[in-house]
Design a protein around this motif. Structure first.
Motif, PDB file in Angstrom:
ATOM      1  N   ILE A 114       0.680  -1.358  -0.083  1.00  0.00           N
ATOM      2  CA  ILE A 114      -0.362  -0.357  -0.699  1.00  0.00           C
ATOM      3  C   ILE A 114       0.790   1.347   0.189  1.00  0.00           C
ATOM      4  O   ILE A 114       2.247   1.261   0.663  1.00  0.00           O
ATOM      5  CB  ILE A 114      -0.778  -0.031   1.167  1.00  0.00           C
ATOM      6  CG1 ILE A 114      -0.791   0.120   2.285  1.00  0.00           C
ATOM      7  CG2 ILE A 114      -1.884  -1.495   1.185  1.00  0.00           C
ATOM      8  CD1 ILE A 114      -1.149   0.138   3.956  1.00  0.00           C
ATOM      9  N   SER A 115       0.455   2.345  -0.485  1.00  0.00           N
ATOM     10  CA  SER A 115       0.969   3.649   0.420  1.00  0.00           C
ATOM     11  C   SER A 115       0.662   4.070   1.421  1.00  0.00           C
ATOM     12  O   SER A 115       0.017   3.495   1.929  1.00  0.00           O
ATOM     13  CB  SER A 115       0.902   4.359  -1.380  1.00  0.00           C
ATOM     14  OG  SER A 115      -1.366   5.342  -0.462  1.00  0.00           O
ATOM     15  N   GLY A 144      -0.994 -11.791   6.931  1.00  0.00           N
ATOM     16  CA  GLY A 144      -0.683 -10.773   7.632  1.00  0.00           C
ATOM     17  C   GLY A 144      -0.314  -9.460   7.807  1.00  0.00           C
ATOM     18  O   GLY A 144      -0.219  -9.181   9.303  1.00  0.00           O
ATOM     19  N   ALA A 145      -0.193  -8.848   7.016  1.00  0.00           N
ATOM     20  CA  ALA A 145       0.824  -7.422   6.752  1.00  0.00           C
ATOM     21  C   ALA A 145       1.325  -6.817   5.618  1.00  0.00           C
ATOM     22  O   ALA A 145      -0.186  -7.499   4.980  1.00  0.00           O
ATOM     23  CB  ALA A 145       2.400  -8.329   7.027  1.00  0.00           C
ATOM     24  N   THR A 146       1.750  -6.066   5.516  1.00  0.00           N
ATOM     25  CA  THR A 146       1.802  -5.145   4.471  1.00  0.00           C
ATOM     26  C   THR A 146       2.494  -4.260   4.393  1.00  0.00           C
ATOM     27  O   THR A 146       2.977  -3.515   5.492  1.00  0.00           O
ATOM     28  CB  THR A 146       0.122  -4.220   3.925  1.00  0.00           C
ATOM     29  OG1 THR A 146       0.104  -4.047   2.150  1.00  0.00           O
ATOM     30  CG2 THR A 146       0.487  -3.676   4.851  1.00  0.00           C
ATOM     31  N   GLY A 147       3.393  -4.486   3.309  1.00  0.00           N
ATOM     32  CA  GLY A 147       4.555  -2.954   2.907  1.00  0.00           C
ATOM     33  C   GLY A 147       3.492  -1.837   2.875  1.00  0.00           C
ATOM     34  O   GLY A 147       2.596  -1.690   2.731  1.00  0.00           O
ATOM     35  N   VAL A 148       4.591  -0.709   3.096  1.00  0.00           N
ATOM     36  CA  VAL A 148       3.959   0.306   2.757  1.00  0.00           C
ATOM     37  C   VAL A 148       4.935   0.833   2.102  1.00  0.00           C
ATOM     38  O   VAL A 148       6.315   1.049   2.027  1.00  0.00           O
ATOM     39  CB  VAL A 148       4.327   1.102   4.118  1.00  0.00           C
ATOM     40  CG1 VAL A 148       3.756   2.565   4.220  1.00  0.00           C
ATOM     41  CG2 VAL A 148       3.050   0.082   4.987  1.00  0.00           C
ATOM     42  N   SER A 177       7.322   3.318  -4.899  1.00  0.00           N
ATOM     43  CA  SER A 177       7.420   1.141  -4.676  1.00  0.00           C
ATOM     44  C   SER A 177       8.930   1.132  -3.596  1.00  0.00           C
ATOM     45  O   SER A 177       9.179   0.006  -4.209  1.00  0.00           O
ATOM     46  CB  SER A 177       7.849   0.543  -6.270  1.00  0.00           C
ATOM     47  OG  SER A 177       6.296   0.874  -6.824  1.00  0.00           O
ATOM     48  N   LYS A 178       9.287   2.081  -3.642  1.00  0.00           N
ATOM     49  CA  LYS A 178      10.628   1.751  -1.660  1.00  0.00           C
ATOM     50  C   LYS A 178       9.773   1.215  -0.806  1.00  0.00           C
ATOM     51  O   LYS A 178       8.974   1.932  -0.320  1.00  0.00           O
ATOM     52  CB  LYS A 178      11.480   3.029  -2.392  1.00  0.00           C
ATOM     53  CG  LYS A 178      12.693   2.751  -2.864  1.00  0.00           C
ATOM     54  CD  LYS A 178      13.795   3.733  -3.471  1.00  0.00           C
ATOM     55  CE  LYS A 178      14.978   3.574  -4.390  1.00  0.00           C
ATOM     56  NZ  LYS A 178      15.872   4.873  -3.976  1.00  0.00           N
ATOM     57  N   LEU A 179      10.173   0.583  -0.178  1.00  0.00           N
ATOM     58  CA  LEU A 179       9.505   0.352   1.344  1.00  0.00           C
ATOM     59  C   LEU A 179      10.425   1.241   2.331  1.00  0.00           C
ATOM     60  O   LEU A 179      11.295   1.479   2.036  1.00  0.00           O
ATOM     61  CB  LEU A 179      10.177  -1.552   1.537  1.00  0.00           C
ATOM     62  CG  LEU A 179       9.833  -1.062   3.323  1.00  0.00           C
ATOM     63  CD1 LEU A 179       8.415  -2.412   2.865  1.00  0.00           C
ATOM     64  CD2 LEU A 179      10.559  -2.678   3.758  1.00  0.00           C
ATOM     65  N   ILE A 180       9.018   1.634   2.936  1.00  0.00           N
ATOM     66  CA  ILE A 180       9.312   2.693   4.115  1.00  0.00           C
ATOM     67  C   ILE A 180       9.077   2.045   5.301  1.00  0.00           C
ATOM     68  O   ILE A 180       8.976   2.936   5.737  1.00  0.00           O
ATOM     69  CB  ILE A 180       9.131   4.267   3.415  1.00  0.00           C
ATOM     70  CG1 ILE A 180       7.337   4.043   3.190  1.00  0.00           C
ATOM     71  CG2 ILE A 180       9.813   4.859   2.494  1.00  0.00           C
ATOM     72  CD1 ILE A 180       6.712   5.023   3.179  1.00  0.00           C
ATOM     73  N   GLY A 181       7.596   1.064   5.364  1.00  0.00           N
ATOM     74  CA  GLY A 181       7.647   0.371   6.972  1.00  0.00           C
ATOM     75  C   GLY A 181       6.690  -0.871   6.272  1.00  0.00           C
ATOM     76  O   GLY A 181       6.238  -0.874   5.332  1.00  0.00           O
ATOM     77  N   LEU A 182       5.751  -1.010   7.379  1.00  0.00           N
ATOM     78  CA  LEU A 182       5.782  -2.156   7.554  1.00  0.00           C
ATOM     79  C   LEU A 182       3.910  -2.012   8.682  1.00  0.00           C
ATOM     80  O   LEU A 182       4.751  -1.900   9.385  1.00  0.00           O
ATOM     81  CB  LEU A 182       6.718  -3.114   7.860  1.00  0.00           C
ATOM     82  CG  LEU A 182       5.878  -5.468   7.840  1.00  0.00           C
ATOM     83  CD1 LEU A 182       5.243  -5.824   6.057  1.00  0.00           C
ATOM     84  CD2 LEU A 182       6.651  -6.327   8.405  1.00  0.00           C
ATOM     85  N   ILE A 183       3.251  -3.071   8.181  1.00  0.00           N
ATOM     86  CA  ILE A 183       2.210  -2.406   8.726  1.00  0.00           C
ATOM     87  C   ILE A 183       1.344  -4.029   9.186  1.00  0.00           C
ATOM     88  O   ILE A 183       0.854  -4.922   8.202  1.00  0.00           O
ATOM     89  CB  ILE A 183       1.192  -2.381   8.551  1.00  0.00           C
ATOM     90  CG1 ILE A 183       1.041  -0.681   8.359  1.00  0.00           C
ATOM     91  CG2 ILE A 183      -0.191  -2.210   9.657  1.00  0.00           C
ATOM     92  CD1 ILE A 183       0.223   0.731   7.717  1.00  0.00           C
TER      93      ILE A 183
END
Length: 324
Positions: free
Chosen positions: A213-214, A232-236, A241-247
């Motif tokens: 997700i953005s 059970g999770a999504t990358g932010v 499209s570079k990873l800046i977080g995880l939920i």
């Protein structure tokens, strides 16, 4: 007549085989080195042959050689007499196994194999046998005593031949610098093979299966993505499209204990901005160990490439499903 103790009989058989192995090692024929050098310098394959119990040992030796980087095949002497000798080439090395060295089926095919051009290595306990006479190299395998109480059934002798085959395979492995990655190449299906050859890029969820997700995604989008992708999770990610977080599910619960979960909340508000991540070229088993070996094990993690691009997600469940 006093009944014999079963365990004592078993121990005596083991002692007889062990004593024969020690005797064989102490009397090791230097021709073993000539055999190994011959195989190393050959551009062909190794053909292993024998009849009866020696044939069974020959099969095992051929499998061990093949799985450790030396191309090898088992050839039954009877089949060789009826056309299968065509598998043998002029650059091949034949390991012919026979304790007595007088097996008619085995000795019958050796002149043909020599005419083809193959080199013969005889493995026998009888230095004066026909097998020895037909061989280019002879490895004598002295047998102190068969474990059989009648000293007849092949027991110690077949063990010695088997151990010799293993030792030849091990020596070839070392001299060829055969490494774990090479071993994995020949064992892709087994657990050990998977641990050596399976990379994160082979296991991770990517493309449409990857949860992403953005940074400005709202609560509905966050929950929908986590639910639909089922990890059970999504990358932010940012606009590139570079990873800046995880939920994760845990992050949502943690946010709930501190603040009210309003519809206006965004991914930036609840994400973990510094999640543990892995690279796609890492071995899957190494990642499994890292995920489980932390003080607080993690069940899911993002995968990023060398530029920081979010390329996939990995879960413990996915790794364990692969049989690691």
């Amino acid at each position: 007549m006093k009944e014999k103790d079963t365990l004592s009989i078993v121990k005596q058989a083991l002692d007889d085989e062990i004593s024969s192995l020690v005797h064989f090692r102490d009397q090791l024929d230097p021709s073993v080195k000539d055999c190994i050098d011959l195989i190393l310098n050959s551009s062909g394959k190794v053909i292993v042959t024998g009849v009866g119990k020696s044939g069974d040992i020959a099969k095992k030796i051929s499998h061990t050689l093949s799985s450790t980087g030396t191309s090898a095949y088992f050839l039954h002497p009877t089949d060789a007499s009826h056309g299968d000798s065509g598998i043998v080439g002029p650059d091949d090395v034949v390991l012919a196994i026979g304790k007595s060295g007088e097996s008619e089926e085995l000795n019958y095919i050796l002149p043909t194999l020599r005419k083809i051009g193959a080199k013969i290595v005889g493995i026998t306990a009888n230095a004066k046998s026909k097998l020895a006479a037909l061989s280019d190299i002879v490895i004598i395998t002295p047998v102190l005593k068969e474990a059989c109480p009648l000293d007849l059934a092949p027991t110690s002798s077949t063990t010695i031949a088997l151990v010799l085959g293993d030792a030849i395979a091990v020596a070839l492995m070392e001299l060829k610098n055969f490494q774990a990655n090479d071993f994995a190449l020949y064992h892709p299906a087994g657990r050990l093979g998977k641990r050596l050859s399976l990379y994160l890029s082979d296991v991770m969820r990517k493309g449409e299966r990857n949860a992403s997700i953005s940074v400005n995604a709202n609560l509905e989008t966050i929950l929908k993505e986590i639910t639909e992708k089922g990890i059970g999770a999504t990358g932010v990610v940012d606009s590139e499209s570079k990873l800046i977080g995880l939920i994760t599910d845990y992050d949502i619960r943690k946010y709930l204990t501190k603040k009210t979960l309003l519809p206006t909340v965004t991914a930036k508000d609840m994400m973990n901005a510094n999640p543990s991540s892995f690279r796609p070229e890492e071995k899957a088993y190494d990642v499994l160990i890292k995920m489980e070996g932390r003080d607080r094990p993690i069940s899911v993690a993002p995968v990023v490439d060398e530029t920081g691009q979010f390329v996939g997600m990995i879960s413990l469940h996915d790794l364990l499903q692969k049989g690691l």
